[in-house]
Design an enzyme around this catalytic site. Structure first.
Site, short mmCIF file in Angstrom:
data_model
loop_
_atom_site.label_atom_id
_atom_site.label_comp_id
_atom_site.label_asym_id
_atom_site.label_seq_id
_atom_site.Cartn_x
_atom_site.Cartn_y
_atom_site.Cartn_z
N SER A 58 -2.88 20.17 0.54
CA SER A 58 -3.11 20.72 1.88
C SER A 58 -4.58 21.13 2.14
CB SER A 58 -2.11 21.82 2.23
OG SER A 58 -2.40 23.00 1.55
N ARG A 114 -1.73 1.33 1.31
CA ARG A 114 -2.40 0.13 1.80
C ARG A 114 -3.39 -0.47 0.82
NH1 ARG A 114 1.10 -1.20 5.94
NH2 ARG A 114 1.30 0.53 7.40
#
Lengths: 238, 238, 238, 238
Positions: B57, B169
């Site tokens: 985070s 990806r």
């Protein structure tokens, strides 16, 4: 404990970045080099146009990171409800709160009897916390800590999310502490991106419209009578 | 038309910003001034620790904005499925596409007959588009345009969202064009935040684990046999 | 005050809905009517496959709404940090808290001296709140209220967000109260979507992997030695 | 190929669910059982009030899942830009597109010459696709496929996100195909949640305000002259 808000990082040249992204949508020019190709005046004019038409998506490319301290857990619980944002907050599970600081609401500060009662309650909580923290884990002792307890955060929002935040939280009907935070944050970002945030604020300021119905403070009417956006916007002295 | 990816803006000192936010959570120090108080070595060590434990985070406080061109609409349709991101894209509704550029997949480029057929089809589409654009609105003529048509975007993601993007990806099983984009974007951000992105990539590279089941390319096994993260990561030549 | 968690609404036939969405991606069949065309066994088998490969996006089509009460503001402040979710919460600004209920951490309940001190502190806070609420607005009197004060929420998450929530919060290292909530929520959703949530939980349970490093509870090792996912998962008695 | 939109799943009793969540915020009643305690008339009145004041967060607890087919990839590329939503879409990487269907814009359908040119181009693309798909992977052959190619999706949005979608996409200035979709989706949800969506639409319909500046269609003026919200809202025949 005074509220402190510092803009510790932000997208460099936020207005040029936003303008380049917006220009790309309607141009056959390349994306690469587009930012340099815009003059400051072109960027400013493009941004004003975007905002007046409510086409806010290009403003998302500019992000702003704030260090915030001297605020209560009452405030932080409200703040983190804004979900299009990133937060890091001091943990009461891990940090020693033996001498926790606390926030005093102005309505309490203004009444000596209320203030004394409040300070005494805080003193007693500190003492109870210290005793408990000796025999149970900190993460459990903290159940005693009040909403008033001071917290610190790092908060990042993009300009579009800030627009929404300022619209809701700079309103005079917002809770006083988060309104103070919103006004300070707005001051910070206006310093580095004055055009981008010129029209960021409650709808009374920006459109002469109020949605609070019977709870309206009446400011939308005032603003309309003077002309929308002619008003510089609220500050804490207002 | 070659793919071009340029990092046009990013949070200054991304690693110091992330480290300051992370430190705040476990410290009674103030938020203000915390960034300056960290040495580069402390920041690096903190970031490595965060990433190895999956506490991502604080990495959200660093944002990266890319100008992308020379990519197909096939790619952009996939790209914008990543929702924790901001996009501005050249509009086919408003921009004249009389001479649209297009992307050629390597598998087609490698076969002269296929390439000729492909180029001829593109030429015919251009001609049909020009004719149609004379008699119907551009936004309707564009229904003819192929997935191959070149587009341009400005795209902003924070570091955490980039981690997810690179994990999916940069995988060898990802579609070739978006993989090429991901590898280029990773190269760009590693230049300015090498520690932050050292371990960004598919889980085979970073953890020696593959989730593709029967479709696995086998790389996770190789990586495990050499030791996880000893591998520098894929590049397009690999 | 006991924690209560009730599933008050959810997407009907959550598993058939998820399976239909997943099937659509790889099929030339129509979207309309696809849900009816799948048998329960096909849906179950498809869902297991999706989850084992980490293809969680179709699980977003199933949403679950919980009524939660008997939890502390310490919990709710943590809970609302999960941003891919919707919350409605009892407001301390508007609701009278003269007789606020409060949560008692088990570590405090287990020690009579600690418990007495805790109960006395709560009693004093109630009294102070009542006095303050007489002379200042409720929204300011609430600065006295402790983290322990009971709150109520309605919370909606989709299955993918719940997966993330259960992964983090069913872990034995999670804070006890939010872990109790997560385990209760998981029990509720497993009742109506057993296949969908069979493998929802911390990575020790589901993959035999722990990311907590030196803080690991050791469960991942146990699970690995018995075979991943052979373990039924934790409950509160564990 | 006609557009088909079917509401395949939604939160049962969406209005009672939203009303219960809203009521919770201002009540000391329990969350559990709150939904049953509200009459339909109370729920309706509460929802109207929420929406008129722009307090939309409780509407997030109701989700709606649509099966959509007979739409173009031009539409789907636009649609998936709405990020507070979930999508599953037919993949052109995996599904055989030898006989792809396609969408015909009305402006083309209305002109016989344009239509003939368009149909011929589509026929040639099909043929080229078939040839290419024989010698290169499907995921590369699809670079030939036009924006017009038909796609199918499952899409889930909560009511608040739908409000935003309808505000932007039911506008007469929206692109015709996505506007048709938005009007059909609105029809579907109004059938099952008439009060919740009574005021969902462009700001001309709901507030008598237009933000399109010089591009305004003039409808806001008409609506204002008749009284805001007296207008039933646009349909495709309008």
């Amino acid at each position: 404990m005074d509220m402190k808000v510092e803009l510790i990082a932000y997208t460099p040249e936020p207005e040029a970045t936003v303008a380049a992204a917006a220009r790309l949508c309607y141009s056959s020019r390349g994306a690469v080099g587009l930012k340099e190709a815009l003059t400051d005046a072109e960027a400013a004019s493009l941004i004003k146009r975007l905002i007046s038409m409510g086409h806010l998506s290009p403003t998302e490319h500019a992000s702003f990171t704030f260090a915030i301290e001297g605020v209560s857990r009452a405030l932080s619980h409200q703040l983190v409800r804004h979900r299009i944002a990133s937060y890091s907050q001091k943990s009461q599970r891990y940090v020693d709160e033996n001498n926790f600081s606390y926030i005093v609401p102005p309505s309490i500060a203004a009444q000596p009897d209320a203030l004394e009662l409040y300070r005494k309650a805080m003193e007693e909580l500190r003492e109870a916390y210290r005793k408990l923290a000796g025999v149970v884990p900190r993460e459990d002792a903290r159940y005693l800590l009040p909403n008033a307890a001071e917290t610190k955060l790092v908060c990042t929002m993009n300009a579009r999310s800030l627009y929404n935040f300022f619209r809701l939280r700079c309103c005079r009907r917002a809770q006083w502490e988060i309104r103070e935070l919103a006004l300070k944050m707005r001051e910070e970002v206006r310093r580095v991106a004055p055009v981008l945030f010129a029209l960021a604020g409650p709808s009374c300021e920006t459109e002469g419209i109020c949605w609070e119905g019977e709870f309206s403070c009446g400011r939308a009417r005032e603003v309309r009578s003077r002309g929308v956006a002619a008003d510089g916007g609220d500050d804490l002295g207002a």
